[in-house]
Design a protein around this motif. Structure first.
Motif, short mmCIF file in Angstrom:
data_model
loop_
_atom_site.label_atom_id
_atom_site.label_comp_id
_atom_site.label_asym_id
_atom_site.label_seq_id
_atom_site.Cartn_x
_atom_site.Cartn_y
_atom_site.Cartn_z
N TYR A 109 0.85 -0.98 -0.08
CA TYR A 109 -0.07 0.11 -0.02
C TYR A 109 0.83 1.19 0.02
O TYR A 109 2.20 1.30 0.25
CB TYR A 109 -1.01 0.12 1.27
CG TYR A 109 -0.33 0.41 2.43
CD1 TYR A 109 -0.45 1.64 3.09
CD2 TYR A 109 0.42 -0.47 3.07
CE1 TYR A 109 -0.04 2.09 4.29
CE2 TYR A 109 0.99 0.06 4.38
CZ TYR A 109 1.14 1.16 5.05
OH TYR A 109 1.47 1.66 6.04
N HIS A 110 0.25 2.35 -0.19
CA HIS A 110 0.94 3.54 -0.12
C HIS A 110 0.65 4.55 1.14
O HIS A 110 -0.51 4.70 1.63
CB HIS A 110 0.39 4.57 -1.32
CG HIS A 110 1.10 6.05 -1.38
ND1 HIS A 110 2.32 6.27 -1.67
CD2 HIS A 110 0.40 7.32 -0.98
CE1 HIS A 110 2.47 7.50 -1.61
NE2 HIS A 110 1.39 8.03 -1.09
N ARG A 111 1.62 4.81 1.90
CA ARG A 111 1.56 5.68 3.22
C ARG A 111 1.20 6.80 2.73
O ARG A 111 2.11 7.70 2.02
CB ARG A 111 2.63 5.29 3.94
CG ARG A 111 2.92 6.00 5.33
CD ARG A 111 4.19 5.69 6.03
NE ARG A 111 4.40 6.61 7.35
CZ ARG A 111 3.60 6.33 8.24
NH1 ARG A 111 2.97 5.26 8.48
NH2 ARG A 111 4.08 7.18 9.32
N GLN A 112 0.07 7.57 3.44
CA GLN A 112 -0.28 8.71 3.10
C GLN A 112 0.37 9.77 3.78
O GLN A 112 1.08 9.76 4.71
CB GLN A 112 -1.97 8.74 3.14
CG GLN A 112 -2.78 7.90 2.59
CD GLN A 112 -4.12 7.81 2.95
OE1 GLN A 112 -4.51 8.79 3.84
NE2 GLN A 112 -4.87 6.62 2.79
N LYS A 113 0.32 11.10 3.16
CA LYS A 113 1.03 12.17 3.87
C LYS A 113 0.12 12.65 5.15
O LYS A 113 -0.99 12.30 5.36
CB LYS A 113 0.59 13.17 2.85
CG LYS A 113 1.27 14.67 3.31
CD LYS A 113 1.39 15.95 2.38
CE LYS A 113 2.02 16.82 2.87
NZ LYS A 113 2.07 18.27 1.96
N ARG A 114 1.01 13.05 6.21
CA ARG A 114 0.17 13.30 7.39
C ARG A 114 -0.34 14.89 7.23
O ARG A 114 0.40 15.82 6.86
CB ARG A 114 1.49 13.54 8.58
CG ARG A 114 0.79 13.71 9.73
CD ARG A 114 1.95 13.83 10.75
NE ARG A 114 1.54 13.95 12.17
CZ ARG A 114 1.37 13.05 13.22
NH1 ARG A 114 1.72 11.77 12.90
NH2 ARG A 114 1.01 13.35 14.28
N LEU A 115 -1.55 14.76 7.46
CA LEU A 115 -2.32 16.04 7.14
C LEU A 115 -2.49 16.93 8.38
O LEU A 115 -2.80 18.05 8.40
CB LEU A 115 -3.72 15.90 6.70
CG LEU A 115 -3.62 15.02 5.09
CD1 LEU A 115 -5.14 14.79 4.92
CD2 LEU A 115 -3.23 15.99 4.22
N HIS A 116 -2.29 16.31 9.73
CA HIS A 116 -2.62 17.14 10.90
C HIS A 116 -1.55 16.96 11.73
O HIS A 116 -0.98 15.70 12.12
CB HIS A 116 -3.90 16.64 11.76
CG HIS A 116 -5.34 16.70 10.57
ND1 HIS A 116 -5.74 17.90 10.70
CD2 HIS A 116 -5.78 15.80 10.14
CE1 HIS A 116 -6.85 17.63 9.59
NE2 HIS A 116 -6.85 16.46 9.26
N GLY A 117 -1.20 17.98 12.47
CA GLY A 117 -0.10 18.02 13.57
C GLY A 117 1.32 17.61 12.88
O GLY A 117 1.58 17.45 11.84
N ARG A 118 2.28 17.28 13.86
CA ARG A 118 3.51 16.66 13.36
C ARG A 118 3.88 15.39 14.12
O ARG A 118 3.32 15.08 15.04
CB ARG A 118 4.60 17.68 13.78
CG ARG A 118 4.68 18.01 15.43
CD ARG A 118 5.88 19.10 15.58
NE ARG A 118 5.84 19.45 17.07
CZ ARG A 118 6.48 18.66 17.91
NH1 ARG A 118 7.36 17.70 17.46
NH2 ARG A 118 6.78 18.93 19.17
N SER A 119 4.60 14.57 13.47
CA SER A 119 5.03 13.15 13.95
C SER A 119 5.79 13.65 15.10
O SER A 119 6.68 14.37 15.46
CB SER A 119 5.87 12.57 12.76
OG SER A 119 6.55 11.37 13.40
N ARG A 120 5.69 12.45 16.13
CA ARG A 120 6.30 12.79 17.28
C ARG A 120 7.44 11.58 17.43
O ARG A 120 8.16 11.29 18.47
CB ARG A 120 5.39 12.60 18.50
CG ARG A 120 4.23 13.58 18.80
CD ARG A 120 4.81 14.87 19.33
NE ARG A 120 3.83 15.82 19.19
CZ ARG A 120 3.89 16.95 20.02
NH1 ARG A 120 4.83 17.22 20.76
NH2 ARG A 120 2.89 17.95 19.86
N TRP A 121 7.58 10.96 16.18
CA TRP A 121 8.67 10.00 15.96
C TRP A 121 9.75 10.59 15.70
O TRP A 121 10.18 10.47 14.24
CB TRP A 121 8.08 8.79 15.07
CG TRP A 121 8.76 7.59 14.87
CD1 TRP A 121 9.27 7.15 13.75
CD2 TRP A 121 9.03 6.58 15.83
NE1 TRP A 121 10.04 6.09 13.89
CE2 TRP A 121 9.67 5.61 15.18
CE3 TRP A 121 8.76 6.66 17.24
CZ2 TRP A 121 10.23 4.28 15.82
CZ3 TRP A 121 9.23 5.25 17.93
CH2 TRP A 121 9.85 4.44 17.16
#
Length: 317
Positions: free
Chosen positions: A205-217
């Motif tokens: 599958y294709h991992r989608q773009k993060r639309l909200h907030g920012r990654s905590r990783w």
């Protein structure tokens, strides 16, 4: 009934464990997606169990989770006293799983929840382990580089069969649950599940773009996960350091022999200070690296024998 026990008299259930950390913005949309997933699962004869684990979020995630529970009372909401990390949040969720199969779903909506239905179909056909491999991803270049480097290390040191694009979303049969719940405190869950040896059915599958907030990783967390993965499943770093040490020792012995021969034939020269200092610095640096590698393994032994809990639950709803 204990939280980890299934009810043999009821319909088959699929448990969805969702770790939550600063995901207040995505939770309403995620719940809408999960309602559609639940509808499709019911069409397949599967009930859905929702288990949210709030891993010490400092935003309004808990309030959003309570709204979800008000709309769907069967939803479980587990709250940690503080942030213990995604892996420990997942293991907390595992302890409450009562389904015949289970999966982990990120709350940031980058992994499409609809994939749960596709995985469930494979499970109903008899597959015990279904993995959603990332074929492509709309992530920042730094994340893509780090992921590429990490999975190359996994292939080199741990398993050449591990999905090249990696995975976070996977559906597992209940037979796998005890091994994950009772795993080492430093074990990397996704790699451990693959290491168990159950034949994996792969969905790309294709991992989608993060639309909200920012990654905590963060990069530090990624590096820590990489070290956990390598040190937890492979002795290769120790063997590599042993090989390097033997090579340096052999080269030093040959060089010493060469200098002795030169002295015997009267061609000895006074060595330069810079060369001697460089050799000593290199040897000391190599010793420090070797000690660091051994310390990583010793630290993991300490974690497993230490009675300190992996996480602390403040509230169960």
């Amino acid at each position: 009934m204990h939280p980890s026990q299934s009810d043999p008299t009821g319909p088959k259930r699929l448990s969805v464990v969702i770790p939550v950390y600063f995901n207040a913005a995505t939770l309403p949309a995620l719940f809408q997606e999960l309602q559609a997933v639940e509808h499709d699962l019911l069409g397949l004869g599967l009930a859905m169990e929702l288990i949210f684990v709030n891993d010490g979020s400092g935003d309004d995630s808990q309030a959003e989770l309570l709204k979800i529970r008000a709309q769907r009372p069967a939803t479980r909401v587990i709250k940690h006293t503080r942030n213990f990390g995604a892996i420990r949040a997942i293991k907390t969720g595992y302890r409450y799983v009562t389904g015949d199969c289970f999966t982990i779903l990120a709350a940031d909506l980058q992994d499409p929840p609809r994939l749960i239905v596709d995985m469930a179909r494979h499970w109903l056909q008899g597959r015990k382990y279904v993995v959603c491999e990332r074929e492509s991803r709309d992530d920042p270049w730094s994340s893509r580089v780090m992921s590429w480097f990490y999975y190359r290390l996994v292939h080199l040191f741990v398993s050449k069969e591990f999905p090249s694009g990696g995975y976070d979303l996977a559906l597992m049969d209940r037979a796998m649950l005890p091994y994950l719940v009772n795993s080492s405190k430093s074990a990397y869950i996704h790699l451990l599940a693959f290491w168990l040896g159950f034949q994996a059915t792969v969905i790309k599958y294709h991992r989608q773009k993060r639309l909200h907030g920012r990654s905590r990783w963060t990069i530090w967390k990624k590096l820590n996960a990489s070290v956990d993965a390598i040190a937890g499943f492979s002795i290769a770093p120790v063997r590599l350091m042993t090989g390097v040490g033997l090579t340096v020792a052999l080269c030093s012995f040959l060089y010493g022999t060469f200098q002795v021969v030169r002295a015997l034939v009267g061609r000895s020269e006074v060595p330069g200070f810079a060369s001697l200092a460089s050799l000593i610095a290199f040897s000391l640096g190599l010793n420090m690296v070797m000690m660091g590698v051994m310390a990583e393994y010793l630290w993991r032994i300490f974690l497993d024998v230490n009675p300190r809990p992996e996480s602390v639950v403040e509230e169960e709803l």
